[in-house]
Design an enzyme around this catalytic site. Structure first.
Site, PDB file in Angstrom:
ATOM      1  N   HIS A 189     -25.437 -47.586 -42.422  1.00  0.00           N
ATOM      2  CA  HIS A 189     -24.594 -47.939 -43.563  1.00  0.00           C
ATOM      3  C   HIS A 189     -23.724 -49.165 -43.318  1.00  0.00           C
ATOM      4  O   HIS A 189     -22.868 -49.459 -44.145  1.00  0.00           O
ATOM      5  CB  HIS A 189     -23.679 -46.765 -43.927  1.00  0.00           C
ATOM      6  CG  HIS A 189     -24.374 -45.623 -44.588  1.00  0.00           C
ATOM      7  ND1 HIS A 189     -24.710 -45.624 -45.926  1.00  0.00           N
ATOM      8  CD2 HIS A 189     -24.807 -44.434 -44.096  1.00  0.00           C
ATOM      9  CE1 HIS A 189     -25.309 -44.486 -46.232  1.00  0.00           C
ATOM     10  NE2 HIS A 189     -25.384 -43.748 -45.143  1.00  0.00           N
TER      11      HIS A 189
ATOM     12  N   LYS B 250     -12.438 -48.442 -54.436  1.00  0.00           N
ATOM     13  CA  LYS B 250     -13.233 -48.226 -53.224  1.00  0.00           C
ATOM     14  C   LYS B 250     -12.273 -48.124 -52.039  1.00  0.00           C
ATOM     15  O   LYS B 250     -11.078 -48.392 -52.174  1.00  0.00           O
ATOM     16  CB  LYS B 250     -14.253 -49.343 -52.996  1.00  0.00           C
ATOM     17  CG  LYS B 250     -13.692 -50.754 -53.096  1.00  0.00           C
ATOM     18  CD  LYS B 250     -14.802 -51.785 -52.990  1.00  0.00           C
ATOM     19  CE  LYS B 250     -15.612 -51.871 -54.271  1.00  0.00           C
ATOM     20  NZ  LYS B 250     -17.033 -51.589 -54.087  1.00  0.00           N
ATOM     21  N   ARG B 251     -12.808 -47.702 -50.913  1.00  0.00           N
ATOM     22  CA  ARG B 251     -12.010 -47.646 -49.698  1.00  0.00           C
ATOM     23  C   ARG B 251     -11.360 -49.006 -49.449  1.00  0.00           C
ATOM     24  O   ARG B 251     -11.973 -50.047 -49.664  1.00  0.00           O
ATOM     25  CB  ARG B 251     -12.927 -47.259 -48.537  1.00  0.00           C
ATOM     26  CG  ARG B 251     -12.282 -47.153 -47.191  1.00  0.00           C
ATOM     27  CD  ARG B 251     -13.242 -46.471 -46.215  1.00  0.00           C
ATOM     28  NE  ARG B 251     -14.565 -47.071 -46.231  1.00  0.00           N
ATOM     29  CZ  ARG B 251     -14.968 -48.037 -45.398  1.00  0.00           C
ATOM     30  NH1 ARG B 251     -14.126 -48.527 -44.496  1.00  0.00           N
ATOM     31  NH2 ARG B 251     -16.187 -48.510 -45.449  1.00  0.00           N
TER      32      ARG B 251
ATOM     33  N   LYS C 283     -14.000 -55.552 -48.094  1.00  0.00           N
ATOM     34  CA  LYS C 283     -14.130 -55.274 -49.526  1.00  0.00           C
ATOM     35  C   LYS C 283     -13.202 -56.169 -50.354  1.00  0.00           C
ATOM     36  O   LYS C 283     -13.336 -56.258 -51.567  1.00  0.00           O
ATOM     37  CB  LYS C 283     -13.853 -53.796 -49.796  1.00  0.00           C
ATOM     38  CG  LYS C 283     -14.893 -52.877 -49.148  1.00  0.00           C
ATOM     39  CD  LYS C 283     -14.567 -51.410 -49.352  1.00  0.00           C
ATOM     40  CE  LYS C 283     -15.523 -50.495 -48.602  1.00  0.00           C
ATOM     41  NZ  LYS C 283     -16.868 -50.438 -49.191  1.00  0.00           N
TER      42      LYS C 283
ATOM     43  N   THR D 282     -22.229 -47.793 -54.181  1.00  0.00           N
ATOM     44  CA  THR D 282     -22.739 -46.951 -55.271  1.00  0.00           C
ATOM     45  C   THR D 282     -21.813 -47.023 -56.478  1.00  0.00           C
ATOM     46  O   THR D 282     -22.237 -46.792 -57.598  1.00  0.00           O
ATOM     47  CB  THR D 282     -22.897 -45.484 -54.827  1.00  0.00           C
ATOM     48  OG1 THR D 282     -21.659 -45.024 -54.256  1.00  0.00           O
ATOM     49  CG2 THR D 282     -24.010 -45.332 -53.819  1.00  0.00           C
TER      50      THR D 282
ATOM     51  N   LYS E 296     -22.528 -47.110 -60.648  1.00  0.00           N
ATOM     52  CA  LYS E 296     -21.859 -46.264 -61.642  1.00  0.00           C
ATOM     53  C   LYS E 296     -21.236 -47.104 -62.749  1.00  0.00           C
ATOM     54  O   LYS E 296     -21.335 -46.767 -63.943  1.00  0.00           O
ATOM     55  CB  LYS E 296     -20.794 -45.414 -60.954  1.00  0.00           C
ATOM     56  CG  LYS E 296     -21.347 -44.414 -59.959  1.00  0.00           C
ATOM     57  CD  LYS E 296     -20.269 -43.894 -59.018  1.00  0.00           C
ATOM     58  CE  LYS E 296     -20.895 -43.180 -57.835  1.00  0.00           C
ATOM     59  NZ  LYS E 296     -19.962 -42.934 -56.727  1.00  0.00           N
TER      60      LYS E 296
END
Length: 794
Positions: free
Chosen positions: A355, A533-534, A539, A641, A645
């Protein structure tokens, strides 16, 4: 909680609810609380899962089907009541039952606490996979840890993240069945002795792994699989001798120490004790799961060479990578299999999902810690390393280096297949973190792009949209998401676009009301722009908030200008020990406090950061979102993911060519995706330029002004760690991508001004996102990795 057997399922759901209310919870309808009703409904729904659950197990035994075992540290399953009710087709019955009693059915469903079994995408993916494995009839078990307190409950104090224990198990958990008969002794430490030429591990510490089973029902209730979670217990619960001697705390110590293993997801590992606990957790659930797998296999077969034909074990990330050595240990030390044969049998069973391309995220455990905590496994890892070296004498990759065991290469060498989770990620795996191993084992790496379950992420989370889709094309899309392609012509239908836009606005009104209850007043006619998100540097939530600051500054300069009013929303948690990520949270909240109080720009820009992001909050945010922020540094996000969505629910993506963004853009069309930023190879080249960050800042007045505002204390603090990072190394190239991010954001604003065409683009995002179903992903795993077949009896 002990299971309460009240009655077999009644033909009438209403009767079953009332029976459980009376006999399981001792209440009558006149005095029942919301929680009483929710528990009674949960038990009534659970009753209807048990029969297909048992039937699925019987069918697997009867057909001697190959079972899949999915090992994951996280299963972010969220609330199960609505999931199960929807998959059984009982939502109308439930709604009618509570309407007759003037009770808000939605409030009953929302009374359920989110199961605190995960953090972010890894756990939500595992949850989607469990549901899809049931929906496609793949016989499977999920294995993980029954965390008492999960990750943590997030709140904010002066804008800073505060962590408190999750309390989801303070109320009875309606969905689990305790299995005390499925308990295993798991050892740590001790010594390895040679007894007659046979290695015998004699642990110095033993805990008991006790099983708790949750049935996971698939779409239309045709098949059900099991999520088996392990809870740690002490062999001796209470030391009566110590208690009688007056050592009251010491009397309870064995149980407290053992339960520490299953209390918290991802304990802070910045200390040696934290590292030790993490490794204990990983071995605890992996070892218990493997013992359970072997027990089940040996109940049917007496030839261990058949194991790869009947058992597929998938390692979700490196957390359960110790499965290779442990399975070899069980086969060699306890079953008498030769070492070489054991390695081959284990490899035939094991698959590994990678991942991350971040080297620091590929776990490494010190040899000293491994020798101390898992001495027999360390012996086997050394033998595996020597064996791999003997077969590949010119290789540079080793399982042990610099005094550490490298869990990524260990998982790779012990798996027969290794998969990435998006096309880009899989390609980069071959070129970067596993370049040499891919060359040595050229057919081992395969791609299985992630997916999401449409039952949770449209049918349940967005009932208005699902009703509109079903009205337009029928309900076949729920079980075959690629049928959403039939919606494409509707993008050019003015009446459908009007209905679609009305659905989005109604969802925005709901979210605005939710945010108002949390102290942020937003206009549902503003553009809803969401990044959830985390919290992590790659990110790039700090890129988003920097652009927000720059936008606010320009709006403040010309508040009467032709601006697109917008609400910037954030959600996510930072790991307790990740100081920089926590400072990003602090900055976002500090900016929100200033921007939201600005009378000049209040009608143009708001910033919202609802605390304690989880599945249930995502189910509120995603249906209302119009813009999906997927802005990670290219080459760092494996897949994502959340991006799927959002697209499925009609949010348009602004993003980099990273992870599954690449495939989303290909499918929805480049005209319906707002692309910016460097490619992965350009990022690598950019980092090689000395002072690349300072050059980017010097070249961009907006960026420079935003950073200067932070440094000047405009937002209370000066956030020196962030500004120093961005003007210094800036490894994740926030500054270098800023100018193009600003450009793409203004292109997006211009597109939003044309409301009708924006809706057309949103419809096409929904219509073209069906490929991202986790049903498709699971069928790929079954064919390419597991060699498993559907046994669906429905």
């Amino acid at each position: 909680m002990k299971d309460i057997a009240v009655t077999a399922p009644s033909d009438s759901l209403a009767d079953a609810i009332l029976i459980h209310l009376k006999y399981a919870f001792g209440k009558d309808a006149e005095h029942a609380t919301l929680t009483d009703w929710r528990m009674a409904l949960s038990f009534a729904i659970r009753d209807r899962i048990v029969d297909p659950w048992f039937a699925s197990t019987r069918e697997t035994y009867a057909k001697q089907g190959k079972r899949v075992y999915y090992l994951s540290m996280e299963f972010l399953i969220g609330r199960l009541l609505e999931d199960a009710t929807v998959n059984l087709g009982l939502m109308d019955d439930v709604t009618a039952f509570f309407e007759e009693r003037d009770i808000d059915a939605a409030a009953v469903l929302e009374d359920e606490a989110d199961a605190a079994l995960g953090n972010g995408g890894l756990g939500r993916l595992a949850a989607c996979f469990l549901e899809s494995m049931s929906s496609v009839g793949c016989p499977a078990y999920g294995y993980g840890i029954r965390y008492e307190h999960g990750l943590f409950k997030q709140s904010f104090e002066d804008g800073r993240q505060i962590e408190a224990p999750e309390d989801w198990l303070t109320e009875p958990h309606a969905w689990e069945f305790e299995r005390p008969e499925s308990s295993y002794e798991i050892g740590f430490g001790g010594v390895v002795k040679d007894l007659g030429g046979r290695a015998v591990w004699q642990p110095s510490e033993v805990v008991i792994a006790r099983a708790y089973d949750t049935p996971i029902i698939g779409w239309q209730g045709a098949w059900a699989n099991t999520l088996r979670l392990w809870s740690a217990r002490a062999p001796q619960v209470f030391d009566l001798e110590a208690f009688n001697a007056g050592d009251y705390y010491g009397a309870a110590m064995p149980e407290n120490v053992a339960r520490t293993i299953s209390r918290v997801l991802y304990p802070d590992d910045t200390t040696d004790d934290g590292k030790r606990l993490r490794l204990k957790q990983e071995f605890f659930f992996t070892a218990a799961s493997l013992r359970d797998i072997l027990r089940r296999f040996e109940s049917e077969y007496n030839d261990l060479t058949l194991l790869p034909q009947k058992v597929a074990i998938q390692l979700n990330d490196t957390h359960p990578a110790i499965a290779g050595p442990e399975l070899v240990r069980l086969l060699v030390d306890e079953k008498g299999v030769t070492f070489d044969s054991a390695v081959e049998i284990a490899r035939g069973c094991l698959g590994y999902t990678n991942h991350t391309l971040l080297p620091e995220a590929l776990e490494r455990w010190s040899v000293d810690l491994m020798d101390d905590l898992l001495p027999r496994h360390m012996q086997l890892i050394r033998a595996m390393d020597a064996g791999h070296a003997g077969r590949h004498p010119d290789r540079a990759t080793t399982l042990i280096s610099d005094g550490h065991v490298n869990m990524g290469p260990l998982a790779f060498t012990m798996a027969h297949k290794v998969n990435g989770v998006s096309a880009l990620h899989t390609g980069l795996m071959k070129e970067t973190v596993f370049e040499e191993l891919n060359r040595l084992h050229p057919n081992r790496i395969v791609n299985e792009t992630n997916g999401i379950t449409p039952r949770r992420w449209v049918l349940s989370a967005n009932p208005r949209l699902s009703a509109l889709i079903t009205e337009a094309i029928g309900d076949g899309w729920v079980g075959d998401l690629e049928k959403l392609r039939d919606l494409e012509p509707m993008a050019d239908d003015a009446s459908f676009r009007e209905q679609y836009a009305a659905v989005k606005r109604a969802n925005k009104v709901d979210l605005a009301q939710y945010l108002a209850g949390r102290g942020v007043s937003v206009d549902p006619d503003a553009m809803f722009d969401v990044q959830i998100k985390r919290i992590h540097e790659y990110k790039r939530q700090h890129l988003n908030i920097l652009q927000t600051i720059a936008l606010w500054q320009e709006m403040k300069d010309a508040p009467q200008g032709d601006w697109v009013p917008q609400v910037k929303m954030f959600g996510g948690k930072a790991a307790p020990g990740y100081v920089f990520a926590k400072e990003i949270i602090h900055l976002i909240n500090a900016v929100a406090e200033v921007v939201n109080a600005d009378a000049d720009t209040g009608h143009l820009l708001k910033v919202a950061y609802p605390a304690n992001y989880n599945v249930s909050l995502a189910e509120k945010l995603i249906p209302a979102a119009e813009v999906s922020q997927q802005i990670s540094t290219a080459g760092k996000e494996a897949s994502g993911t959340g991006n799927m969505k959002f697209a499925l629910n009609g949010a348009l993506t602004i993003g980099t060519l990273d992870g599954a963004n690449v495939e989303i853009r290909e499918l929805v069309g480049a005209d319906n995706f707002f692309l910016f930023g460097m490619t992965a190879s350009e990022v690598v080249s950019r980092r090689e330029i000395e002072d690349h960050a300072s050059k980017a800042i010097a070249d961009d007045p907006r960026l420079r002004r935003a950073l200067e505002a932070i440094k000047a204390g405009t937002f209370g603090e000066r956030f020196q760690s962030i500004t120093d990072n961005l003007s210094g190394a800036d490894y994740f190239c926030v500054t270098s991508d800023f100018a193009d991010y600003w450009r793409a954001s203004r292109v997006l604003d211009d597109a939003y001004r044309d409301a009708d065409n924006w809706t057309r683009m949103a419809v096409l995002n929904t219509a073209r996102s069906g490929w991202f179903s986790s049903d498709r992903t699971i069928r790929g795993y079954m064919a390419d990795i597991w060699g498993a077949k559907s046994l669906s009896i429905g």
